[in-house]
Design a protein around this motif. Structure first.
Motif, PDB file in Angstrom:
ATOM      1  N   ILE A  70      18.139  -9.394  66.705  1.00 13.28           N
ATOM      2  CA  ILE A  70      19.533  -9.188  67.129  1.00 13.28           C
ATOM      3  C   ILE A  70      19.945  -7.740  66.841  1.00 13.28           C
ATOM      4  O   ILE A  70      20.528  -7.063  67.692  1.00 13.28           O
ATOM      5  CB  ILE A  70      20.485 -10.167  66.411  1.00 13.28           C
ATOM      6  CG1 ILE A  70      20.271 -11.593  66.934  1.00 13.28           C
ATOM      7  CG2 ILE A  70      21.956  -9.747  66.575  1.00 13.28           C
ATOM      8  CD1 ILE A  70      21.013 -12.663  66.143  1.00 13.28           C
ATOM      9  N   ALA A 118      20.973  -4.980  69.634  1.00 11.42           N
ATOM     10  CA  ALA A 118      22.305  -4.374  69.615  1.00 11.42           C
ATOM     11  C   ALA A 118      22.192  -2.850  69.597  1.00 11.42           C
ATOM     12  O   ALA A 118      22.839  -2.161  70.393  1.00 11.42           O
ATOM     13  CB  ALA A 118      23.094  -4.881  68.403  1.00 11.42           C
ATOM     14  N   VAL A 166      27.737  -8.804  66.846  1.00 12.81           N
ATOM     15  CA  VAL A 166      27.107  -9.977  67.456  1.00 12.81           C
ATOM     16  C   VAL A 166      27.013 -11.074  66.392  1.00 12.81           C
ATOM     17  O   VAL A 166      26.341 -10.907  65.376  1.00 12.81           O
ATOM     18  CB  VAL A 166      25.686  -9.651  67.985  1.00 12.81           C
ATOM     19  CG1 VAL A 166      25.084 -10.894  68.637  1.00 12.81           C
ATOM     20  CG2 VAL A 166      25.716  -8.477  68.967  1.00 12.81           C
ATOM     21  N   GLU A 180      18.237 -11.446  73.662  1.00 15.16           N
ATOM     22  CA  GLU A 180      18.229  -9.977  73.691  1.00 15.16           C
ATOM     23  C   GLU A 180      18.867  -9.463  74.988  1.00 15.16           C
ATOM     24  O   GLU A 180      19.635  -8.505  74.978  1.00 15.16           O
ATOM     25  CB  GLU A 180      16.815  -9.444  73.488  1.00 15.16           C
ATOM     26  CG  GLU A 180      16.452  -9.483  71.991  1.00 15.16           C
ATOM     27  CD  GLU A 180      15.064 -10.010  71.684  1.00 15.16           C
ATOM     28  OE1 GLU A 180      14.587 -10.899  72.425  1.00 15.16           O
ATOM     29  OE2 GLU A 180      14.467  -9.523  70.698  1.00 15.16           O
ATOM     30  N   ILE A 223      22.620  -9.845  74.709  1.00 19.46           N
ATOM     31  CA  ILE A 223      23.227  -8.789  73.886  1.00 19.46           C
ATOM     32  C   ILE A 223      23.385  -7.510  74.713  1.00 19.46           C
ATOM     33  O   ILE A 223      24.395  -6.815  74.635  1.00 19.46           O
ATOM     34  CB  ILE A 223      22.396  -8.558  72.602  1.00 19.46           C
ATOM     35  CG1 ILE A 223      22.558  -9.765  71.661  1.00 19.46           C
ATOM     36  CG2 ILE A 223      22.805  -7.258  71.909  1.00 19.46           C
ATOM     37  CD1 ILE A 223      21.606  -9.789  70.496  1.00 19.46           C
ATOM     38  N   THR A 281      28.926 -11.521  72.382  1.00 22.53           N
ATOM     39  CA  THR A 281      29.495 -11.398  71.034  1.00 22.53           C
ATOM     40  C   THR A 281      29.014 -12.551  70.143  1.00 22.53           C
ATOM     41  O   THR A 281      29.115 -12.471  68.921  1.00 22.53           O
ATOM     42  CB  THR A 281      31.034 -11.430  71.063  1.00 22.53           C
ATOM     43  OG1 THR A 281      31.452 -12.683  71.643  1.00 22.53           O
ATOM     44  CG2 THR A 281      31.599 -10.279  71.881  1.00 22.53           C
ATOM     45  N   VAL A 328      25.623 -15.276  69.969  1.00 26.41           N
ATOM     46  CA  VAL A 328      24.373 -15.816  70.507  1.00 26.41           C
ATOM     47  C   VAL A 328      24.100 -17.140  69.800  1.00 26.41           C
ATOM     48  O   VAL A 328      24.327 -17.274  68.598  1.00 26.41           O
ATOM     49  CB  VAL A 328      23.192 -14.823  70.347  1.00 26.41           C
ATOM     50  CG1 VAL A 328      23.369 -13.642  71.296  1.00 26.41           C
ATOM     51  CG2 VAL A 328      23.052 -14.320  68.917  1.00 26.41           C
TER      52      VAL A 328
END
Ligand SMILES: *Cc1c(COP(=O)(O)O)cnc(C)c1O
Length: 234
Positions: free
Chosen positions: A24, A28, A38, A209, A212, A217, A219
Motif C-alpha cells: 500500500i 501510494a 489510504v 495497487e 490506489i 481512500t 482498500v
C-alpha cells in the motif's frame, strides 16, 4: 476460559499484514500520494477470532465484515477487549438488520437503496450514532449485484443528503470479476468528485495497487492478509 491473551499485548508482526502495508505504501508513493491517506480495511469475513487476533496484535484496527450475524458472533468480545477497533460493513444490509448493524459497525459501505437510507436515518436518530456511510455503486451494472447504477448515482446521493439528512462519506464499488478494474475505479472517482465526496472504497487483494493509483481512500483486503478463505461467501 477467560484468560487475557498475552499475545495481544506484544508488538508482534504478521507477515501477511506487513506485506500488504508495504505494498500500500509503495503504491501510494508511486502515485504521489501519502500512504496514511489510504485506510486499510482488513477483511476478516469467515475467519475466526483466533486468526484475527494476531492481525490486531500487529497493530491493525480497521476491519471489514460482510455479514451482520457473523460479526455479532465474533466482534463484541474483541471490541470490548481492544481499544480503537473500527468495523466496516462491506456486504449487503437488510433493512430489518439495520439497527443491529448500526449498533456494531462504525462504517456502513453498502448503502444501496432508498428504503435502507430511510431506515438508517431513523435508526441513527434513535441510537444517537454517527456512522460513516458509503454508497455502493454497481459500476458494472451487473444484474445480480447490489448497488446504485452509475447513471442514478447523482440523484441517489442527493436523495440521501437532502431527503434523509444523511452525511455521506464516499462511494464503494466491486468491479465485475472479468473486467479491467481501472475503468471502474476511474468511473467511481468521477462520480465522487462531481458530488463533492472524498471517500473512495475500492480495491481488493487482486487490484488494490491499481485502485490506489486511481485515488482509493479505503482498500478492502482479505485473502492477501489472512490467506485463502475456505468457506464460500456470498
Ligand atoms: C471479501 C470482500 C473483499 C476482500 O476480498 P479479497 O479478494 O479477499 O481481498 C473486499 N470487498 C468486499 C465487498 C468483499 O466482500
Amino acid at each position: 476460559m477467560t484468560h487475557h491473551p498475552a499475545h495481544l499485548d506484544v508488538d508482534a508482526g504478521h507477515p501477511g499484514l506487513t506485506q500488504v502495508r508495504q505494498r500500500i505504501a509503495s503504491a501510494a508513493i508511486d502515485a504521489g500520494r501519502r500512504p496514511e491517506d489510504v485506510t486499510l480495511v482488513a477483511v476478516s469475513k469467515t475467519f475466526e477470532a483466533s486468526a484475527i487476533e494476531p492481525v490486531i496484535a500487529a497493530g491493525q484496527r480497521v476491519f471489514g465484515e460482510n455479514r451482520v450475524q457473523e460479526s455479532k458472533g465474533k466482534w463484541p468480545a474483541l471490541k470490548s477487549r481492544i481499544q480503537g477497533i473500527k468495523l466496516h460493513l462491506i456486504g449487503p444490509l437488510q433493512s430489518n438488520k439495520a439497527a443491529e448493524a448500526l449498533a456494531l459497525f462504525d462504517c456502513i459501505q453498502s448503502l444501496d437503496r432508498e428504503k435502507l437510507a430511510r431506515v438508517l436515518a431513523d435508526e441513527i436518530q434513535r441510537q444517537g450514532r454517527s456512522p460513516e456511510l458509503f454508497i455502493e455503486i454497481n459500476s458494472g451494472e451487473e444484474g445480480q449485484k447490489a448497488g446504485i447504477a452509475p447513471r442514478a448515482a447523482d440523484r441517489f446521493i442527493a436523495l440521501c443528503r437532502e431527503t434523509y439528512g444523511l452525511g455521506i462519506a464516499g462511494l464503494m464499488c466491486i468491479p465485475p470479476a472479468d473486467e479491467e478494474p481501472a475503468l471502474h475505479f476511474a468511473l467511481l472517482e468521477t462520480i465522487a468528485r462531481r458530488n463533492g465526496l472524498k471517500g473512495l472504497s475500492m480495491g481488493m487483494s487482486a487490484d488494490f495497487e491499481t485502485a490506489i493509483r486511481f485515488g482509493a481512500t479505503h482498500v478492502r483486503i482479505g485473502s492477501a492478509i489472512f490467506g485463502e478463505r475456505h468457506q464460500k461467501v456470498a
